[in-house]
Each structure stands twice: as structure tokens, then as C-alpha cells.
Motif scaffolding. Structure first.
Motif, PDB file in Angstrom:
ATOM      1  N   LEU A  48      -5.039  -0.345  -0.331  1.00 39.20           N
ATOM      2  CA  LEU A  48      -5.428  -1.222  -1.030  1.00 39.20           C
ATOM      3  C   LEU A  48      -6.395  -0.675  -2.282  1.00 39.20           C
ATOM      4  CD1 LEU A  48      -6.294  -4.115  -1.107  1.00 39.20           C
ATOM      5  CD2 LEU A  48      -8.117  -3.877   0.766  1.00 39.20           C
ATOM      6  N   ARG A  49      -6.899   0.235  -1.941  1.00 36.72           N
ATOM      7  CA  ARG A  49      -7.644   1.066  -3.152  1.00 36.72           C
ATOM      8  C   ARG A  49      -6.748   1.399  -4.215  1.00 36.72           C
ATOM      9  NH1 ARG A  49     -10.460   6.669  -2.297  1.00 36.72           N
ATOM     10  NH2 ARG A  49      -8.470   7.262  -1.776  1.00 36.72           N
ATOM     11  N   ALA A  50      -5.549   1.784  -4.014  1.00 41.96           N
ATOM     12  CA  ALA A  50      -4.637   1.880  -5.108  1.00 41.96           C
ATOM     13  C   ALA A  50      -3.948   0.819  -5.800  1.00 41.96           C
ATOM     14  CB  ALA A  50      -3.274   2.878  -4.493  1.00 41.96           C
ATOM     15  N   ALA A  51      -3.938  -0.296  -4.842  1.00 38.41           N
ATOM     16  CA  ALA A  51      -3.373  -1.721  -5.742  1.00 38.41           C
ATOM     17  C   ALA A  51      -4.586  -2.105  -6.734  1.00 38.41           C
ATOM     18  CB  ALA A  51      -3.293  -2.663  -4.558  1.00 38.41           C
ATOM     19  N   LEU A  63      -1.751  -9.111  -1.240  1.00 41.95           N
ATOM     20  CA  LEU A  63      -1.671  -9.519   0.273  1.00 41.95           C
ATOM     21  C   LEU A  63      -1.297  -8.310   1.079  1.00 41.95           C
ATOM     22  CD1 LEU A  63       0.640 -12.931  -0.066  1.00 41.95           C
ATOM     23  CD2 LEU A  63      -1.895 -12.611  -0.367  1.00 41.95           C
ATOM     24  N   VAL A  64      -2.392  -7.884   1.882  1.00 42.87           N
ATOM     25  CA  VAL A  64      -2.180  -6.828   2.681  1.00 42.87           C
ATOM     26  C   VAL A  64      -1.622  -7.414   4.080  1.00 42.87           C
ATOM     27  CG1 VAL A  64      -3.104  -4.948   3.523  1.00 42.87           C
ATOM     28  CG2 VAL A  64      -3.670  -5.637   1.412  1.00 42.87           C
ATOM     29  N   GLU A  95      -7.027 -11.131  -6.961  1.00 39.66           N
ATOM     30  CA  GLU A  95      -7.584 -11.629  -5.455  1.00 39.66           C
ATOM     31  C   GLU A  95      -7.034 -10.795  -4.468  1.00 39.66           C
ATOM     32  OE1 GLU A  95      -7.439 -16.548  -6.897  1.00 39.66           O
ATOM     33  OE2 GLU A  95      -6.017 -15.721  -5.691  1.00 39.66           O
ATOM     34  N   THR A  96      -7.582 -10.809  -3.449  1.00 44.35           N
ATOM     35  CA  THR A  96      -6.859 -10.075  -2.133  1.00 44.35           C
ATOM     36  C   THR A  96      -6.939 -10.492  -1.159  1.00 44.35           C
ATOM     37  OG1 THR A  96      -7.437  -7.695  -3.293  1.00 44.35           O
ATOM     38  CG2 THR A  96      -7.461  -7.891  -0.965  1.00 44.35           C
ATOM     39  N   VAL A  97      -6.078 -10.496  -0.201  1.00 39.02           N
ATOM     40  CA  VAL A  97      -6.155 -11.285   1.276  1.00 39.02           C
ATOM     41  C   VAL A  97      -5.633 -10.100   2.288  1.00 39.02           C
ATOM     42  CG1 VAL A  97      -5.296 -13.142   2.536  1.00 39.02           C
ATOM     43  CG2 VAL A  97      -5.696 -13.582   0.053  1.00 39.02           C
ATOM     44  N   ILE A  98      -6.401 -10.030   3.036  1.00 34.71           N
ATOM     45  CA  ILE A  98      -6.038  -8.945   4.145  1.00 34.71           C
ATOM     46  C   ILE A  98      -5.547  -9.788   5.328  1.00 34.71           C
ATOM     47  CG2 ILE A  98      -6.783  -6.987   5.683  1.00 34.71           C
ATOM     48  CD1 ILE A  98      -8.645  -6.503   3.405  1.00 34.71           C
ATOM     49  N   THR A 278      -1.445   7.588  -6.396  1.00 34.41           N
ATOM     50  CA  THR A 278      -0.775   6.542  -6.289  1.00 34.41           C
ATOM     51  C   THR A 278      -1.033   5.262  -7.051  1.00 34.41           C
ATOM     52  OG1 THR A 278      -0.729   7.610  -3.897  1.00 34.41           O
ATOM     53  CG2 THR A 278      -0.098   5.011  -4.013  1.00 34.41           C
ATOM     54  N   ALA A 279      -2.251   5.036  -7.539  1.00 34.41           N
ATOM     55  CA  ALA A 279      -2.553   3.835  -8.273  1.00 34.41           C
ATOM     56  C   ALA A 279      -1.712   4.095  -9.627  1.00 34.41           C
ATOM     57  CB  ALA A 279      -3.772   3.954  -8.493  1.00 34.41           C
ATOM     58  N   GLU A 280      -1.434   5.220 -10.074  1.00 34.08           N
ATOM     59  CA  GLU A 280      -0.598   5.313 -11.359  1.00 34.08           C
ATOM     60  C   GLU A 280       0.753   5.120 -11.010  1.00 34.08           C
ATOM     61  OE1 GLU A 280      -1.917   8.971 -13.985  1.00 34.08           O
ATOM     62  OE2 GLU A 280      -3.006   9.365 -12.314  1.00 34.08           O
ATOM     63  N   LEU A 281       1.080   5.694 -10.003  1.00 32.56           N
ATOM     64  CA  LEU A 281       2.542   5.308  -9.729  1.00 32.56           C
ATOM     65  C   LEU A 281       3.051   3.806  -9.422  1.00 32.56           C
ATOM     66  CD1 LEU A 281       3.125   8.151  -7.052  1.00 32.56           C
ATOM     67  CD2 LEU A 281       3.511   8.185  -9.390  1.00 32.56           C
TER      68      LEU A 281
END
Length: 346
Positions: A48-51, A63-64, A95-98, A278-281
Motif C-alpha cells: 500500500l505504501r508503494a502504491a 483497492l487492497v 482513493e484507497t479502500v482496504i 517498488t514504488a518506482e517499479l
């Protein structure tokens, strides 16, 4: 802003998203895609941090999907959906939904995700760990135009690459492939500077590192020469040595950060080849949502064919068998493999 929902439904989650947008003063939806992350509780935070970091470049609805393990037979027969809705500063630029799934609904995650997808927007599904061997036929993968896996997180990454080749569907990609984009760009630029024929290649890197195997398969597929895979203590990829009829070309990165490019008759040059987060990838993969034919061609070459003698095409293959120096992390090389003169490749 965070909104917690217990034993909820997709309809209530959509209402919570609208409520959250209004509360933070952004009623309009400005997302460009839906990113579905399928993971477990242990790896959810890092994914989630990378996303969230990648959303600065690609505003998206994230959406996680976390499938919780039921401990007793009674719990497995009961379905429950818990959700945590994040908007505003708590969700980056999107927006994030877990979603936490319990019981029988674990086997029907696609029915929970489908009502939450942004209308008329592309869908990307990412499995940071425990990815299916056939992503396109996975119920969640079938919803997406782009399916991202990571064989580096697999228990047997080399066998996983073989399975990926057998089940490849246009739209599949892997972060182990994304990690070698700077290497491919640098090697293509090096070959573009000389008028020599490559006779053999050696790729050196960690054992059980799928990025090393993919780079070796890409070179063997494009150059049509024998490629040897040798091992080192790492980190990751450490060196590529190409033997040519004009002398060796070596790209050596011993420390995982700064590499040295050596070309016969030219001074050595220091080049930045830092290992990326990972965020860059993920951000790189979201820049293009069309099928990656170059990845497909390299993947289908096969790990077991590395080191085999060339099939005779190498006599006509010039350095232009690799893409021209225009290749960059933002623009992957074309998949076409054909003997051609250097000038024709530009």
C-alpha cells in the motif's frame, strides 16, 4: 480521512467514498485507473505504501484485497467483509479502500471488487506475493487489462518463470522484468556506439534471481548468441560481459548503485544503476497499459536454452539486434527480432 466499515457491502463502501470526497472538499473523481492489490496481511503495508507513492504520478483508486484465513470450519462457512476507506491526505492523490474478506467470500473476491471499479477506466491487478501461475485466468486477473506479478517473491522463481511462459497472455508483466529496464537501456546504448558483432554474452548475478535470468533470455533472444549465466554474491545483477569482434563490452555494478561501462578503445564511464524501490517499479508499469511484446519474446525463449549455441542467424546479426539508444526506462524496446544493419534499426 478514514472511514471504518464492519460487516459491510460494496454499496455501502461506494457511499462512504462519496461521503469522504464531500467531506474533504473534492466531490469530483480525478483518478485515471483502478489499481487492485491482492496480498496478505503481512505484506499489505509495504504494498500500500508503494502504491500510494506511485499515485503521485498516476492518481488512482486503489483497492487492497486481503483474504483472511478462517481458523475453524464454522468460520469458513460464514462470510464477512470489512473495509477501511481512505480519502484525502490519507490516500495520497487518489482513493484507497482496504478490503478484508472472511469465510466463503474469500473465494468470490471478484464479486466484491467489480462494483468498486472506476467506470470507463483501465484496471491493473498487482500480486506482490503469492501470485497465480496463470494471472489472466484468475477471477480478479480477468477484470484487468494489465496484470503485474513478481517472481522475485516466489519460493522457486526460476520454475515460476517457466510457468509464466507457458501461460503468458498479452497484458501480463512482472516486476522482475521491470527491474532490468535501466540495464537494457544501457546495454542497447553501448551497442549503438560500436559497429561490432557480438559473439557471446555472460550475465552475472545472484543465484535464484529472476531478473538475471530475464536479462540473459532477452540478450539471447535479441542477439541470437550463446549467453552464459554465472553466479555472484550480488546484490542483484552485478555484471554483463559481451564479447565482440572489436573487443569486450562490460557493464559492471558491484555495489548495487554505481556501475562502470567499459568499451574497447574508449575511456571507462561511471553510470548510475541504482536498485530501485517498488514504488518506482509500479509507477513505470502504470505508464503503459498495452501488451509488452518484448517481455513475452524474452520469457518464451526459456531458461533451459541459456548457454546453447546460436542457430546460425548470428552471422547476419549486427549490434542493431538490440534496440537503439532511444530505449529508456519510459520506453521499452520493440519486440521485433530480425537480422538488420545498424542504420536500419534507427
Amino acid at each position: 480521512m478514514k472511514i471504518d466499515l464492519t460487516d459491510t457491502t460494496a454499496s455501502k463502501i461506494n457511499k462512504a467514498l462519496v461521503q469522504g470526497r464531500r467531506a474533504v472538499g473534492t466531490p469530483a473523481v480525478g483518478m485515471v485507473l483502478t489499481l487492485v492489490i491482492v496480498t496478505d496481511e503481512e505484506n499489505a503495508y509495504d504494498a500500500l505504501r508503494a502504491a500510494s507513492d506511485a499515485s503521485r504520478e498516476h492518481p488512482s483508486r486503489t483497492l487492497v484485497v486481503i483474504k483472511r484465513v478462517s481458523r475453524s470450519p464454522r468460520d469458513r462457512t460464514q462470510s464477512r467483509l470489512d473495509a477501511e476507506v481512505r480519502v484525502g491526505a490519507d490516500a495520497g492523490t487518489g482513493e484507497t479502500v482496504i478490503l478484508r474478506l472472511y469465510g466463503e467470500v474469500v473465494n468470490h473476491a471478484q464479486s466484491v471488487v467489480l462494483p468498486l471499479l472506476l467506470p470507463d477506466a483501465p484496471v491493473v491487478v498487482w500480486w506482490p506475493v503469492n501470485s497465480p501461475i496463470d494471472p489472466a485466468n484468475d477471477p480478479l486477473g480477468a477484470l484487468a487489462q494489465r496484470r503485474v506479478t513478481d517472481t522475485y517473491a516466489a519460493e522457486q522463481p526460476i520454475e515460476e518463470l517457466t510457468g509464466r511462459a507457458e501461460t503468458y497472455t498479452p497484458g501480463d508483466t512482472d516486476l522482475s522484468w521491470t527491474r532490468i529496464t535501466p540495464w537494457r537501456s544501457m546495454l542497447a546504448a553501448a551497442l549503438d556506439q560500436v559497429s561490432c558483432k557480438v559473439t557471446s554474452v555472460e550475465v552475472e548475478g545472484e543465484e535464484f534471481n529472476p531478473s538475471c535470468e530475464l536479462l540473459a533470455m532477452w540478450l539471447a533472444d535479441r542477439l541470437d548468441v550463446p549467453v552464459k549465466r554465472s553466479q555472484s554474491s550480488g546484490p542483484g545483477l552485478t555484471a554483463v560481459r559481451m564479447e565482440t569482434d572489436c573487443g569486450p563490452i562490460v557493464l559492471d555494478r558491484a555495489d548495487g548503485s554505481l556501475a562502470t561501462l567499459s568499451i574497447q578503445g574508449q575511456p571507462d564511464r561511471a553510470v548510475a544503476l541504482k536498485r530501485r524501490e517498488t514504488a518506482e517499479l509500479i509507477a513505470e508499469e502504470l505508464r503503459r497499459l498495452d501488451p509488452d511484446d518484448t517481455y513475452a519474446s524474452a520469457l518464451r525463449f526459456g531458461v533451459d536454452r541459456l548457454g546453447e549455441p546460436s542457430n546460425g542467424k548470428a552471422e547476419a546479426a549486427a549490434p542493431a539486434s538490440a534496440p537503439a539508444s532511444g530505449d529508456s526506462p519510459d520506453a521499452k524496446p520493440a519486440a521485433k527480432k530480425a537480422p538488420a544493419k545498424k542504420a536500419a534499426a534507427k
